[in-house]
Enzyme design. Sequence first.
Site, PDB file in Angstrom:
ATOM      1  N   ASP A   1      36.833  42.344  38.683  1.00 33.09           N
ATOM      2  CA  ASP A   1      35.438  42.129  38.304  1.00 33.09           C
ATOM      3  C   ASP A   1      35.084  40.645  38.390  1.00 33.09           C
ATOM      4  O   ASP A   1      34.053  40.260  38.956  1.00 33.09           O
ATOM      5  CB  ASP A   1      35.213  42.657  36.880  1.00 33.09           C
ATOM      6  CG  ASP A   1      33.740  42.750  36.539  1.00 33.09           C
ATOM      7  OD1 ASP A   1      32.941  43.087  37.437  1.00 33.09           O
ATOM      8  OD2 ASP A   1      33.373  42.475  35.387  1.00 33.09           O
TER       9      ASP A   1
ATOM     10  N   ASP B   1      44.330  32.766  38.803  1.00 34.89           N
ATOM     11  CA  ASP B   1      43.638  31.470  38.691  1.00 34.89           C
ATOM     12  C   ASP B   1      43.686  30.734  40.030  1.00 34.89           C
ATOM     13  O   ASP B   1      42.671  30.211  40.511  1.00 34.89           O
ATOM     14  CB  ASP B   1      44.215  30.622  37.550  1.00 34.89           C
ATOM     15  CG  ASP B   1      45.738  30.611  37.531  1.00 34.89           C
ATOM     16  OD1 ASP B   1      46.375  31.484  38.153  1.00 34.89           O
ATOM     17  OD2 ASP B   1      46.318  29.701  36.894  1.00 34.89           O
TER      18      ASP B   1
HETATM   19  N1  GGG Z   1      24.973  47.210  38.592  1.00 37.43           N
HETATM   20  C1  GGG Z   1      25.820  47.714  37.641  1.00 37.43           C
HETATM   21  C2  GGG Z   1      25.760  46.992  36.327  1.00 37.43           C
HETATM   22  O1  GGG Z   1      24.737  46.911  35.692  1.00 37.43           O
HETATM   23  N2  GGG Z   1      26.870  46.486  35.908  1.00 37.43           N
HETATM   24  C3  GGG Z   1      26.917  45.820  34.661  1.00 37.43           C
HETATM   25  C4  GGG Z   1      28.262  45.475  34.233  1.00 37.43           C
HETATM   26  O2  GGG Z   1      28.411  44.606  33.417  1.00 37.43           O
HETATM   27  N3  GGG Z   1      29.278  46.145  34.698  1.00 37.43           N
HETATM   28  C5  GGG Z   1      30.575  45.895  34.236  1.00 37.43           C
HETATM   29  C6  GGG Z   1      31.611  46.375  35.139  1.00 37.43           C
HETATM   30  O3  GGG Z   1      31.374  46.707  36.292  1.00 37.43           O
HETATM   31  O4  GGG Z   1      32.745  46.388  34.701  1.00 37.43           O
END
Ligand code: GGG
Length: 360
Positions: free
Chosen positions: A245, A221
């Site tokens: 992510d 955070d």
């Molecule tokens: N460009 C890749 C894509 O469409 N990613 C979608 C997504 O939600 N990916 C989840 C992740 O990378 O964990």
Amino acid sequence: MATTSYRIATIPGDGIGCEVVPVAQKLVNEVAQIHGFTMDWTELDWSCERYLTTGTMMPDDGLQTLAAHDAIFLGAVGWPSVPDHVSLWGLLIPIRREFDLYINLRPVTLLPGIESPLRDPVPQIDFRIVRENTEGEYSEVGGRFNRGTVREVAVQEAVFTRVGIERVVRFAAELASRRSKTLISATKSNGIIHSMTFWDEVVEDVMTDYPDVSWQSMHVDALAARLVSHPQTLDVIVASNLFGDILSDIGAAVVGSLGVAPSANINPNSGPGLFEPVHGSAPDIAGMGIANPIGQVWSAVMMLENLGESAAAELLAEAINHVTREGQTLTKDLGGNSSTTEVGDAISQAIAALSGVGVK
Ligand code: GGG
């Protein structure tokens, strides 16, 4: 001497993936021609559209098909008519796991000429997020009980292994060692008392092997806030699957747009790697021809580097920088009004100008 040819499995996927992938392929073909190699693209229609007609995102032997390639070039996955967990677990996650692509390397760089949305913009933002890509919070362990009743329960187990943490931290430490020799590990061990305290312990163990790298742990955070308040102070961040992510979306926003953010899913010891922009399929703008192709093109730069074609990668990266520095041909997310194709054409012209070679 025979010309080197690379076999690339291409999965445009869904939404804007189908618009930005062809633009990037054309540009890769151009730099390949200049640098004397060829790209042998295998087009695969694996997508939510395929799921709706056949019941699966990819064929049963899909992973075997990919194994016969040098790299995988992916656009975007997801469409509103298919639940997101179905599309992700039916395509992208099985690929990451089958090929043990445990590193998801995500550069966060303010491109020349692009303004950060921060009130007090900083001249330079250039850091790397090393996201663990095969375990952690993205786990199949768990279940649902008493569905549809007031006693309904969902249990989702995060899975962290010593091997899994150690190898991603080593990759990040080695990267930091080649850059500014500083590393931040994202944790949340104050609240997540089993897995994150384990993560911290393994980080501490591994980092004794890298005495030249100065490192610290930060709660995710506080680190998220630092990405916004002091992004210029960051160099290499190592993070679990979920934390990495989330942090990379924040990073992309701070450098102007999710549309420019690239990523490389790799196993440093084996292939094929998978190269994809961080963004998704963006159904809200799909079909309008206004998607920013830079995240996809920059992912192609990372693919070329991974294939060992560093001169071609450098030319393509420099062409992107040339276009953003000039600022005349940008998509709407970066404050311009150009189309996807126009940005691709501008990068193509920059390739020709920078290389001094006329490209058809
Ligand atoms: N460009 C890749 C894509 O469409 N990613 C979608 C997504 O939600 N990916 C989840 C992740 O990378 O964990």
